[in-house]
Design a protein around this motif. Structure first.
Motif, PDB file in Angstrom:
ATOM      1  N   SER A 625       0.813  -1.213   0.000  1.00 33.38           N
ATOM      2  CA  SER A 625       0.000   0.000   0.000  1.00 33.38           C
ATOM      3  C   SER A 625       0.847   1.264   0.000  1.00 33.38           C
ATOM      4  O   SER A 625       0.368   2.338  -0.358  1.00 33.38           O
ATOM      5  CB  SER A 625      -0.951   0.008   1.204  1.00 33.38           C
ATOM      6  N   PHE A 626       2.126   1.155   0.423  1.00 32.96           N
ATOM      7  CA  PHE A 626       3.023   2.299   0.342  1.00 32.96           C
ATOM      8  C   PHE A 626       3.699   2.361  -1.029  1.00 32.96           C
ATOM      9  O   PHE A 626       4.317   3.362  -1.366  1.00 32.96           O
ATOM     10  CB  PHE A 626       4.095   2.219   1.437  1.00 32.96           C
ATOM     11  N   GLY A 627       3.595   1.293  -1.798  1.00 32.46           N
ATOM     12  CA  GLY A 627       4.220   1.259  -3.116  1.00 32.46           C
ATOM     13  C   GLY A 627       3.364   1.868  -4.201  1.00 32.46           C
ATOM     14  O   GLY A 627       3.774   1.945  -5.357  1.00 32.46           O
ATOM     15  N   GLU A 628       2.144   2.304  -3.847  1.00 35.63           N
ATOM     16  CA  GLU A 628       1.241   2.884  -4.831  1.00 35.63           C
ATOM     17  C   GLU A 628       0.490   4.047  -4.212  1.00 35.63           C
ATOM     18  O   GLU A 628       0.015   3.977  -3.083  1.00 35.63           O
ATOM     19  CB  GLU A 628       0.242   1.830  -5.311  1.00 35.63           C
ATOM     20  N   GLY A 629       0.397   5.131  -4.948  1.00 37.69           N
ATOM     21  CA  GLY A 629      -0.408   6.264  -4.491  1.00 37.69           C
ATOM     22  C   GLY A 629       0.275   7.151  -3.476  1.00 37.69           C
ATOM     23  O   GLY A 629      -0.292   8.149  -3.037  1.00 37.69           O
ATOM     24  N   LEU A 630       1.501   6.809  -3.085  1.00 38.62           N
ATOM     25  CA  LEU A 630       2.230   7.635  -2.125  1.00 38.62           C
ATOM     26  C   LEU A 630       2.947   8.734  -2.902  1.00 38.62           C
ATOM     27  O   LEU A 630       3.760   8.444  -3.775  1.00 38.62           O
ATOM     28  CB  LEU A 630       3.242   6.767  -1.372  1.00 38.62           C
ATOM     29  N   ASP A 631       2.633   9.991  -2.614  1.00 34.74           N
ATOM     30  CA  ASP A 631       3.211  11.118  -3.349  1.00 34.74           C
ATOM     31  C   ASP A 631       4.200  11.839  -2.445  1.00 34.74           C
ATOM     32  O   ASP A 631       3.808  12.585  -1.555  1.00 34.74           O
ATOM     33  CB  ASP A 631       2.099  12.057  -3.803  1.00 34.74           C
ATOM     34  N   LEU A 632       5.487  11.585  -2.688  1.00 36.80           N
ATOM     35  CA  LEU A 632       6.547  12.169  -1.865  1.00 36.80           C
ATOM     36  C   LEU A 632       7.531  12.898  -2.779  1.00 36.80           C
ATOM     37  O   LEU A 632       8.582  12.373  -3.130  1.00 36.80           O
ATOM     38  CB  LEU A 632       7.271  11.064  -1.079  1.00 36.80           C
ATOM     39  N   PRO A 633       7.188  14.120  -3.182  1.00 36.68           N
ATOM     40  CA  PRO A 633       8.052  14.828  -4.139  1.00 36.68           C
ATOM     41  C   PRO A 633       9.324  15.375  -3.498  1.00 36.68           C
ATOM     42  O   PRO A 633       9.419  15.533  -2.275  1.00 36.68           O
ATOM     43  CB  PRO A 633       7.153  15.975  -4.622  1.00 36.68           C
ATOM     44  N   GLY A 634      10.287  15.655  -4.362  1.00 37.73           N
ATOM     45  CA  GLY A 634      11.504  16.343  -3.933  1.00 37.73           C
ATOM     46  C   GLY A 634      12.292  15.585  -2.894  1.00 37.73           C
ATOM     47  O   GLY A 634      12.526  14.379  -3.004  1.00 37.73           O
ATOM     48  N   GLU A 635      12.720  16.301  -1.851  1.00 37.67           N
ATOM     49  CA  GLU A 635      13.570  15.728  -0.811  1.00 37.67           C
ATOM     50  C   GLU A 635      12.862  14.667   0.023  1.00 37.67           C
ATOM     51  O   GLU A 635      13.515  13.912   0.740  1.00 37.67           O
ATOM     52  CB  GLU A 635      14.084  16.840   0.109  1.00 37.67           C
ATOM     53  N   LEU A 636      11.529  14.603  -0.071  1.00 41.06           N
ATOM     54  CA  LEU A 636      10.797  13.621   0.728  1.00 41.06           C
ATOM     55  C   LEU A 636      11.102  12.187   0.302  1.00 41.06           C
ATOM     56  O   LEU A 636      10.910  11.251   1.073  1.00 41.06           O
ATOM     57  CB  LEU A 636       9.287  13.873   0.627  1.00 41.06           C
ATOM     58  N   CYS A 637      11.563  12.013  -0.935  1.00 40.37           N
ATOM     59  CA  CYS A 637      11.896  10.659  -1.391  1.00 40.37           C
ATOM     60  C   CYS A 637      13.004  10.726  -2.439  1.00 40.37           C
ATOM     61  O   CYS A 637      12.733  10.755  -3.639  1.00 40.37           O
ATOM     62  CB  CYS A 637      10.660   9.962  -1.955  1.00 40.37           C
ATOM     63  N   GLU A 638      14.235  10.726  -1.975  1.00 39.59           N
ATOM     64  CA  GLU A 638      15.381  10.738  -2.874  1.00 39.59           C
ATOM     65  C   GLU A 638      15.919   9.336  -3.130  1.00 39.59           C
ATOM     66  O   GLU A 638      16.756   9.147  -4.013  1.00 39.59           O
ATOM     67  CB  GLU A 638      16.492  11.623  -2.294  1.00 39.59           C
ATOM     68  N   TRP A 639      15.437   8.369  -2.349  1.00 43.13           N
ATOM     69  CA  TRP A 639      15.821   6.966  -2.524  1.00 43.13           C
ATOM     70  C   TRP A 639      14.574   6.090  -2.420  1.00 43.13           C
ATOM     71  O   TRP A 639      13.731   6.309  -1.550  1.00 43.13           O
ATOM     72  CB  TRP A 639      16.795   6.507  -1.433  1.00 43.13           C
ATOM     73  N   VAL A 640      14.475   5.107  -3.300  1.00 41.66           N
ATOM     74  CA  VAL A 640      13.482   4.042  -3.162  1.00 41.66           C
ATOM     75  C   VAL A 640      14.245   2.721  -3.170  1.00 41.66           C
ATOM     76  O   VAL A 640      14.965   2.419  -4.119  1.00 41.66           O
ATOM     77  CB  VAL A 640      12.446   4.054  -4.307  1.00 41.66           C
ATOM     78  N   PHE A 641      14.110   1.950  -2.099  1.00 46.96           N
ATOM     79  CA  PHE A 641      14.783   0.654  -1.979  1.00 46.96           C
ATOM     80  C   PHE A 641      13.740  -0.454  -2.129  1.00 46.96           C
ATOM     81  O   PHE A 641      12.778  -0.513  -1.362  1.00 46.96           O
ATOM     82  CB  PHE A 641      15.489   0.536  -0.626  1.00 46.96           C
ATOM     83  N   ILE A 642      13.919  -1.311  -3.125  1.00 43.81           N
ATOM     84  CA  ILE A 642      13.002  -2.420  -3.375  1.00 43.81           C
ATOM     85  C   ILE A 642      13.711  -3.707  -2.962  1.00 43.81           C
ATOM     86  O   ILE A 642      14.705  -4.112  -3.566  1.00 43.81           O
ATOM     87  CB  ILE A 642      12.595  -2.459  -4.861  1.00 43.81           C
ATOM     88  N   THR A 643      13.200  -4.333  -1.916  1.00 43.25           N
ATOM     89  CA  THR A 643      13.915  -5.445  -1.293  1.00 43.25           C
ATOM     90  C   THR A 643      13.862  -6.727  -2.110  1.00 43.25           C
ATOM     91  O   THR A 643      14.734  -7.592  -1.969  1.00 43.25           O
ATOM     92  CB  THR A 643      13.343  -5.717   0.104  1.00 43.25           C
ATOM     93  N   LYS A 644      12.839  -6.861  -2.974  1.00 45.08           N
ATOM     94  CA  LYS A 644      12.681  -8.092  -3.751  1.00 45.08           C
ATOM     95  C   LYS A 644      11.643  -7.819  -4.831  1.00 45.08           C
ATOM     96  O   LYS A 644      10.771  -6.954  -4.642  1.00 45.08           O
ATOM     97  CB  LYS A 644      12.212  -9.236  -2.837  1.00 45.08           C
TER      98      LYS A 644
END
Length: 735
Positions: A625-644
């Motif tokens: 549910s955090f992988g869809e619809g989460l809007d974190l522009p700019g500095e709020l999300c500079e990295w996305v780590f996908i574990t698998k």
């Protein structure tokens, strides 16, 4: 099959169609030219032009599919619009003017509450202020979100007699004693009388627990509509009245599908339909058309004969049905099915922890053991007789209320009493019927399974059945009635094509369907990187891979200076990561991490934003549910780590049944179903990285199958063109 391509209008297109197309595009141009701070986006206008072209020849108002002068009378525009295109403005500013010009309406259906709120609170008000022709809009909710005034008044007066109809079942008795509940209901009634509350559950200061709300919720089966004495002040029908005056109605996919044929919304053939977040539609359809029945709790059948008899006598309605015999027969058959079900599930359910995920027992190819047939047939027969009587009593009660207004209150009370049994009888009759069915000749079988668990210390057991192909369900119940539609999302294309979505959504063989892929305005290669990390352990070695992946993840988290999002494929995996942060060398990282479930989503995101604003690193741990619809522009999300790689759970009984059927046809379910579905989910997950044209972000995927395996490379074809790199033994290089 190959992707359908947008059809160009023939030179002999009727003048009226060209005029409509020009009207729609002119309205779009008018809006964007006057929108404050608007910056022209080529993709947005491309999408608007494609929609205008597709819908220009549509004729609303009937189910005919033949065209005049070679022009189609139906048009379904399927558009993948990449992040940043501005798809809601593209479809709304184009479709709404088309509808207004023809005095028709628009239904916009979404999958999430967040998008509904955005449309109602932001997008539609802004559009209404800019368009030359005014329009009204409204949000449609299901009947159960509104209070039934008759039920509320009864319970507010302290009459709790009807609340124990299903007593003893998990979750049916609200917390607190009778006096507390009565006091709560009385407060709600006073708030209604004083105009401080409109009867919408979502507008209560404190959201009530389900068991407290259920006894007063409006229900179709307990409602006499205009014949109810409380009709003029009914919260639900007041909301329906607002919908009747709205040219644009916003709904969710569940409500859209569940109300087909019930006249709660405009008929699909009479309006333009926009399905946003359409990649959810097949799953929603599968859920909507799944039948199920509770096997463990049949004591409500003991109360049915008295209730039905008393209502029938009050109306002088001779029915000639031996109610006790049929109720006892249904209850006995239900008990026998429960015995067979517990034997099939086995003793494992008794060892389940309370509230643990339920166990599923699927019947291969939908074939039941022989001993199930007799109790199922018996149950269906008895439930059918009782259901038929309930329907006859309901018809008589509505007639009485219509013909004798002085009896309206008493008729409504009787109707509600009968109506509380109707959904359960329908559930028994429908599910038993499906369990007795085989698949159609040459077609897939039905999926049939048992679901067992422990809730509030009690064992639960239910039977479920559904068709295997959501596309056929959607074609039959929705698309064959739709005249003009826009179907859109940021993730309809998987593995480079529309084929998977079109098959799942029931549009693959619909001649009215045309597709378009509108590219995001983002420069993904410049703004973002996709780093695929090679691990020594194979992801199929769950323990070994998890240990190695978590060690790598912990090292990467130390590089986070502002906002980051870590997406896990299972709660167990997320727990392992959280546990690792709470001991040893990684303990100092724990203060930076916010874990899904520790607080509400809203609270976590607010805390995350505040930390980043204060210049502190903040890392969100989340699931699907955090992988869809989460809007974190700019500095709020500079990295996305996908574990698998986010493969769907192999324990899903419908997915397993579909896989078995495809194998029996000599087809490959992994290639046909699993890879495209995983590719679509991966597209959503990577889409959390870049949200604006100025963002810069890195996506790190620890699952090297994305590069090593052919199916991984298929998934890559459906992802935006990030700068692709691989990391091996600590060295990162371009691919």
């Amino acid at each position: 099959m190959s992707d359908p391509s947008p059809a160009s209008p023939p030179s002999a297109a009727p003048q009226g169609d060209l005029a409509r197309e020009a009207l729609a595009l002119a309205a779009f141009d008018h809006v964007v030219a006057r929108a404050p701070g608007f910056r022209a986006r080529a993709g947005q206008r491309e999408m608007a032009a494609f929609i205008a072209e597709t819908l220009a020849g549509v004729k609303l108002g009937d189910d005919s599919v033949s065209g005049e002068a070679g022009r189609p009378e139906r048009g379904i525009a399927v558009v993948q619009a990449g992040t940043g295109v501005g798809k809601s403005a593209a479809y709304a500013a184009t479709v709404i003017p088309l509808a207004l010009a023809q005095e028709r309406r628009v239904i916009i259906s979404t999958a999430t509450v967040a998008l509904q709120e955005q449309l109602i609170a932001k997008d539609l008000p802004a559009l209404a202020a800019l368009m030359p022709q005014p329009f009204a809009y409204a949000l449609a909710k299901g009947r159960g979100r509104y209070v039934c005034r008759l039920k509320l008044d009864t319970l507010a007066a302290g009459d709790d007699g009807s609340a124990d109809l299903f007593e003893g079942e998990p979750g049916t008795r609200p917390a607190g004693d009778l006096a507390e509940r009565t006091q709560t209901y009385a407060r709600w009634a006073i708030a209604l009388d004083q105009g401080d509350w409109d009867g919408d559950r979502d507008r209560l200061a404190e959201p009530p627990e389900g068991a407290l709300w259920a006894p007063v919720a409006a229900e179709r089966h307990t409602c006499t509509a205009r014949h109810c004495p409380a009709y003029n002040g009914c919260s639900y029908y007041q909301a329906r009245n607002r919908l009747a005056h709205a040219q644009v109605i916003v709904v969710n996919h569940d409500l859209l599908l569940s109300t087909l044929g019930l006249h709660a919304l405009p008929k699909p053939q009479d309006c333009y339909l926009v399905l946003d977040e359409a990649h959810h539609l097949p799953d929603v359809a599968q859920g909507q058309f799944t039948a199920h029945m509770d096997l463990m709790h049949g004591t409500w059948l003991d109360r049915l004969p008295k209730a039905f008899d008393e209502v029938a006598k009050a109306m002088a309605h001779p029915h000639g049905v031996d109610l006790n015999e049929h109720a006892r027969g249904a209850k006995a058959a239900l008990a026998e099915l429960a015995r067979l079900g517990m034997a099939a599930v086995g003793p494992a359910v008794r060892d389940l922890a309370s509230e643990a995920p339920p166990l599923a027992h699927r019947f291969d190819n939908g074939v039941l053991p022989g001993e199930w047939t007799e109790p199922l047939a018996t149950l269906q027969a008895h439930a059918g007789v009782l259901l038929k009587l309930a329907e006859a009593l309901a018809v008589q009660l509505r007639a009485n209320a219509r013909e004798n207004p002085g009896e309206a209150t008493r008729s409504a009370e009787h109707y509600a009493r009968i109506g509380r049994f109707a959904p359960r009888l329908q559930s028994l009759h429908e599910t038993a019927g499906l369990w007795l069915q085989g698949g159609e000749a040459g077609g897939p079988p039905l999926a049939k399974w048992l679901q067992a668990g422990v809730q509030h210390g009690m064992v639960t057991l239910s039977a479920h059945a559904c068709p295997l192909q959501p596309g056929s369900l959607l074609h039959h119940h929705l698309w064959k009635h739709v005249r003009g539609a826009v179907v859109t999302s940021a993730s309809l294309v998987t593995c480079g094509g529309f084929e998977h979505f079109l098959h799942e959504a029931g549009l693959a063989w619909d001649a009215a369907t045309v597709t378009r892929m509108v590219q995001s305005p983002f420069d993904h290669a410049r703004q973002g990187r996709l780093v695929v990390v090679h691990t020594e352990a194979d992801p199929k070695d769950v323990d070994g891979y998890t240990r190695e992946m978590l060690d790598l993840l912990m090292a990467d988290l130390r590089e986070v200076r502002r906002g980051a999002l870590v997406l896990f494929t299972s709660r167990a995996q997320m727990r392992s990561a959280t546990s690792l942060l709470e001991r040893g060398a990684n303990a100092d990282l724990r203060a930076r991490v916010l874990v899904q479930g520790e607080a509400s989503r809203t609270a976590l995101l607010k805390r995350h934003a505040q930390r980043v604003a204060d210049g502190e690193p903040s890392i969100l741990f989340g699931l699907q549910s955090f992988g869809e619809g989460l809007d974190l522009p700019g500095e709020l999300c500079e990295w996305v780590f996908i574990t698998k790689l986010p493969f769907a759970s192999p324990s899903d009984p419908v997915g397993q049944a579909r896989a078995d059927w495809l194998k029996a046809q000599g087809r490959d379910p992994f290639s046909e179903l699993v890879v495209p579905a995983t590719g679509a989910r991966l597209l959503q997950w990577t889409g959390r990285a870049l949200r604006t044209e100025t963002d810069e972000a890195t996506v790190v995927c620890y699952d090297a199958r994305l590069l090593r395996q052919s199916y991984g490379r298929r998934m890559l074809k459906g992802l935006p063109p990030y700068r692709l790199q691989k990391r091996q033994a600590g060295v990162t290089a371009d691919v």
